[in-house]
Write an enzyme that holds these catalytic residues in place. Structure first.
Site, mmCIF file in Angstrom:
data_model
loop_
_atom_site.group_PDB
_atom_site.id
_atom_site.type_symbol
_atom_site.label_atom_id
_atom_site.label_comp_id
_atom_site.label_asym_id
_atom_site.label_seq_id
_atom_site.Cartn_x
_atom_site.Cartn_y
_atom_site.Cartn_z
ATOM 1 N N LYS A 178 -55.521 18.701 -16.596
ATOM 2 C CA LYS A 178 -56.252 17.365 -16.821
ATOM 3 C C LYS A 178 -57.454 17.474 -18.143
ATOM 4 O O LYS A 178 -57.965 18.964 -18.414
ATOM 5 C CB LYS A 178 -57.442 16.863 -15.443
ATOM 6 C CG LYS A 178 -56.383 16.545 -14.205
ATOM 7 C CD LYS A 178 -57.229 16.040 -13.730
ATOM 8 C CE LYS A 178 -56.542 14.758 -12.339
ATOM 9 N NZ LYS A 178 -57.335 14.456 -11.192
ATOM 10 N N ARG A 206 -61.195 6.740 1.875
ATOM 11 C CA ARG A 206 -61.862 5.369 1.621
ATOM 12 C C ARG A 206 -60.601 4.144 2.452
ATOM 13 O O ARG A 206 -60.990 3.774 2.886
ATOM 14 C CB ARG A 206 -61.694 4.868 0.183
ATOM 15 C CG ARG A 206 -63.166 5.454 -1.236
ATOM 16 C CD ARG A 206 -62.432 5.584 -1.517
ATOM 17 N NE ARG A 206 -61.237 6.411 -2.410
ATOM 18 C CZ ARG A 206 -60.676 6.453 -3.994
ATOM 19 N NH1 ARG A 206 -61.954 6.549 -4.789
ATOM 20 N NH2 ARG A 206 -60.242 7.742 -4.070
ATOM 21 N N SER A 231 -64.191 7.202 -9.532
ATOM 22 C CA SER A 231 -64.120 7.502 -10.877
ATOM 23 C C SER A 231 -63.690 6.657 -11.981
ATOM 24 O O SER A 231 -63.742 6.387 -12.771
ATOM 25 C CB SER A 231 -64.318 9.070 -10.893
ATOM 26 O OG SER A 231 -64.756 9.520 -9.657
#
Ligand code: PNS
Length: 167
Positions: free
Chosen positions: A40, A89, A127
């Site tokens: 990444k 979430r 993020s």
């Protein structure tokens, strides 16, 4: 009991901070494990992500911050932690988290995954969105600690390419 709280933390948000503070009511210490993933391309380097989390939790002895590579269960074992803590979430997080929890259990049946929900105020926060809003000049007040907002602004002033928003 010790818990590991893994993630990319690129960068840490108030949602992560909320989960850590809630977790501290149950676990002691919490080892925040920052993924160093060579595949990444994060906006912040591993060291920057670790240092930002250390700045936020300062001298708090019950919060440790480390980076890791490779399998999370190996990191947990090295740290003698039997619990992996993750935030959920919304329903949309569930499938990915469920897969990871079951894979981690397959890899090490001794390690349990413990899910926590953040306050509803942060249920939309990620993020990725924080980076996008900062890049586009939006206000992040109340969504990330002030130091993170400052670091994001600096980062985009130095390094504006949109490709940094990926991942
Ligand atoms: O914040 P993120 O990006 O959702 O965190 C993902 C993370 C770091 C928890 C996950 O990618 C991970 O555990 N990576 C380590 C590699 C691993 O153990 N993979 C197999 C288990 S699914």
């Amino acid at each position: 009991m010790k818990a590991v709280y893994p993630g990319s933390f690129d960068p840490i948000t108030n949602g992560h901070v909320d989960i850590i503070n809630r977790g501290l009511k149950i676990f002691d210490p919490i080892v925040v494990a920052v993924l160093e993933n060579p595949k990444k391309q994060p906006l912040f380097t591993t060291k920057e992500r670790v240092d930002m989390i250390k700045t936020i939790f300062g001298q708090q002895k019950n919060v440790e911050v480390q980076s890791f590579q490779g399998l999370l269960v190996d990191f947990a074992r090295r740290n003698r932690a039997k619990v992996i803590m993750r935030g959920l979430r919304a329903l949309s997080d569930f499938e990915y988290e469920f897969q990871m929890a079951l894979m981690n259990r397959k890899l090490d049946p001794e390690i349990e995954t413990f899910f926590m929900t953040p306050t509803v105020d942060y249920s939309f926060l990620s993020s990725q969105l924080v980076k996008e809003v900062s890049y586009l000049g939006g206000c992040l007040k109340g969504l990330v600690p002030q130091t993170i907002e400052d670091r994001l602004k600096q980062k985009f002033e130095q390094n504006p390419p949109i490709t940094l928003l990926k991942g």
